[in-house]
Design an enzyme around this catalytic site. Structure first.
Site, PDB file in Angstrom:
ATOM      1  N   ARG A  91     -10.855   8.020  -1.360  1.00 54.92           N
ATOM      2  CA  ARG A  91     -12.332   8.120  -1.892  1.00 54.92           C
ATOM      3  C   ARG A  91     -12.150   6.908  -2.830  1.00 54.92           C
ATOM      4  NH1 ARG A  91     -15.468   9.918   1.548  1.00 54.92           N
ATOM      5  NH2 ARG A  91     -17.087   9.865   0.358  1.00 54.92           N
ATOM      6  N   LEU A  93     -13.330   5.162  -6.389  1.00 59.63           N
ATOM      7  CA  LEU A  93     -13.730   5.911  -7.787  1.00 59.63           C
ATOM      8  C   LEU A  93     -14.740   5.083  -8.499  1.00 59.63           C
ATOM      9  CD1 LEU A  93     -10.293   7.013  -8.786  1.00 59.63           C
ATOM     10  CD2 LEU A  93     -12.350   8.689  -7.792  1.00 59.63           C
ATOM     11  N   HIS A 109      -0.728   1.972  -2.191  1.00 61.97           N
ATOM     12  CA  HIS A 109      -1.291   1.405  -0.942  1.00 61.97           C
ATOM     13  C   HIS A 109      -0.222   0.693  -0.130  1.00 61.97           C
ATOM     14  CE1 HIS A 109      -4.636  -0.220   1.277  1.00 61.97           C
ATOM     15  NE2 HIS A 109      -3.942  -1.362   1.207  1.00 61.97           N
ATOM     16  N   ASP A 141      -8.522   0.048 -10.942  1.00 61.77           N
ATOM     17  CA  ASP A 141      -9.902  -0.783 -11.532  1.00 61.77           C
ATOM     18  C   ASP A 141     -10.889  -0.409 -10.555  1.00 61.77           C
ATOM     19  OD1 ASP A 141      -9.854  -2.617  -9.551  1.00 61.77           O
ATOM     20  OD2 ASP A 141      -9.613  -4.407 -10.756  1.00 61.77           O
ATOM     21  N   GLY A 143     -12.480  -2.019  -8.541  1.00 62.62           N
ATOM     22  CA  GLY A 143     -12.481  -2.562  -7.296  1.00 62.62           C
ATOM     23  C   GLY A 143     -11.789  -1.593  -6.218  1.00 62.62           C
ATOM     24  N   ASP A 145      -8.372  -1.488  -4.172  1.00 64.98           N
ATOM     25  CA  ASP A 145      -7.341  -1.984  -4.203  1.00 64.98           C
ATOM     26  C   ASP A 145      -7.156  -3.177  -4.900  1.00 64.98           C
ATOM     27  OD1 ASP A 145      -6.609   0.287  -2.730  1.00 64.98           O
ATOM     28  OD2 ASP A 145      -7.114  -0.513  -0.974  1.00 64.98           O
TER      29      ASP A 145
HETATM   30  C1  GAR Z   1       0.224   6.847   2.211  1.00 66.58           C
HETATM   31  O1  GAR Z   1       0.994   5.840   2.654  1.00 66.58           O
HETATM   32  C2  GAR Z   1      -0.781   5.714   1.047  1.00 66.58           C
HETATM   33  O2  GAR Z   1      -0.175   4.746   0.575  1.00 66.58           O
HETATM   34  C3  GAR Z   1      -1.935   5.516   1.854  1.00 66.58           C
HETATM   35  O3  GAR Z   1      -2.230   6.818   2.549  1.00 66.58           O
HETATM   36  C4  GAR Z   1      -0.966   7.428   2.539  1.00 66.58           C
HETATM   37  C5  GAR Z   1      -1.156   8.794   2.585  1.00 66.58           C
HETATM   38  O4  GAR Z   1       0.016   9.599   2.947  1.00 66.58           O
HETATM   39  N1  GAR Z   1      -3.089   5.389   0.987  1.00 66.58           N
HETATM   40  C6  GAR Z   1      -4.003   4.472   1.311  1.00 66.58           C
HETATM   41  O5  GAR Z   1      -4.132   3.730   2.320  1.00 66.58           O
HETATM   42  C7  GAR Z   1      -4.876   4.222   0.027  1.00 66.58           C
HETATM   43  N2  GAR Z   1      -6.055   2.992   0.601  1.00 66.58           N
HETATM   44  P1  GAR Z   1       0.774  10.821   2.342  1.00 66.58           P
HETATM   45  O6  GAR Z   1      -0.594  11.774   2.481  1.00 66.58           O
HETATM   46  O7  GAR Z   1       1.587  11.372   3.362  1.00 66.58           O
HETATM   47  O8  GAR Z   1       0.970  10.461   0.992  1.00 66.58           O
END
Ligand code: GAR
Length: 214
Positions: A91, A93, A109, A141, A143, A145
């Protein structure tokens, strides 16, 4: 430093944080609470198995984002969280939430930002045909990512990669990097100078390349 970990998914990053805590590689950070916006997130089981307090704040139960975040902040406050780690939290923020933890919210990310922000970053990387992908751990922040980058690790894209295979290899690096950054945050070693994050050496350690400091 007491951490609130926000999750939405499987919880492999949470598992990496818990493993670091169990082996003394997270201190002085400690995981105080795990909060999921999805009641069915696998991460909740990961947290429970480790004996951590959990809270579910389902965004669908709230009329708007402000009320959802108010409940998130309340769950974090109940457990005296001093900083927030977004470990696969899906989500966005609002400025109100971000302002509640200034330079105390860290996200991971699965791309080399600023490339491929948002959802499905590994799939975006494969579709674009890049040869190098990776992981970025950054301050949050207002934005999507866009916050100051704390650390990145590159991962080659193989000719045989689909999004899932690439994501798996990115996660090997991610699971090392996120706990190391959480620890450095708790040690007060992350200094933000504009958009540039300087990683200070641990007390007593020799100055070294920033990449060696995590
Ligand atoms: C992770 O690879 C994380 O970097 C990504 O979701 C995955 C969650 O995996 N996050 C995003 O894409 C945020 N934009 P997990 O539940 O196994 O930790």
């Amino acid at each position: 430093m007491r951490l609130g970990v926000l999750v939405s998914g499987r919880g492999s990053n949470l598992a990496a944080l818990l493993a670091a805590e169990a082996t003394g590689r997270l201190a002085p950070a400690e995981i105080a609470v795990v909060v999921s916006n999805r009641p069915d997130a696998g991460a909740l089981e990961v947290a429970r198995a480790a004996g951590k307090p959990v809270a579910v704040v389902d965004h669908r139960d709230f009329a708007d984002r402000d009320r959802f975040e108010h409940a998130l902040l309340a769950a974090l406050a109940t457990h005296d969280a001093e900083a927030v780690i977004l470990a696969g939290f899906m989500r966005v923020l609002t400025p109100t939430f971000v302002a509640a933890f200034p330079l105390r919210i860290v996200n991971t990310h699965p791309s080399l930002l600023p490339a491929f922000p948002g959802h499905d970053a590994p799939a975006q990387a494969v579709a674009h045909g890049v040869k190098v992908a990776g992981v970025t751990v950054h301050f949050v922040d207002t934005g999507v990512d866009t916050g100051p980058i704390i650390a990145q690790r590159a991962v080659p894209v193989l000719a045989t990669d689909d999004a899932a295979a690439l994501h798996r290899r990115i996660q090997v690096e991610e699971h090392r990097l996120l706990p190391a950054v959480a620890r450095a945050l708790a040690q007060g070693r992350l200094v933000c100078e504009g958009r540039t994050v300087v990683i200070r050496a641990a007390p007593g350690a020799a100055d070294a390349d920033a990449d060696q400091l995590l």
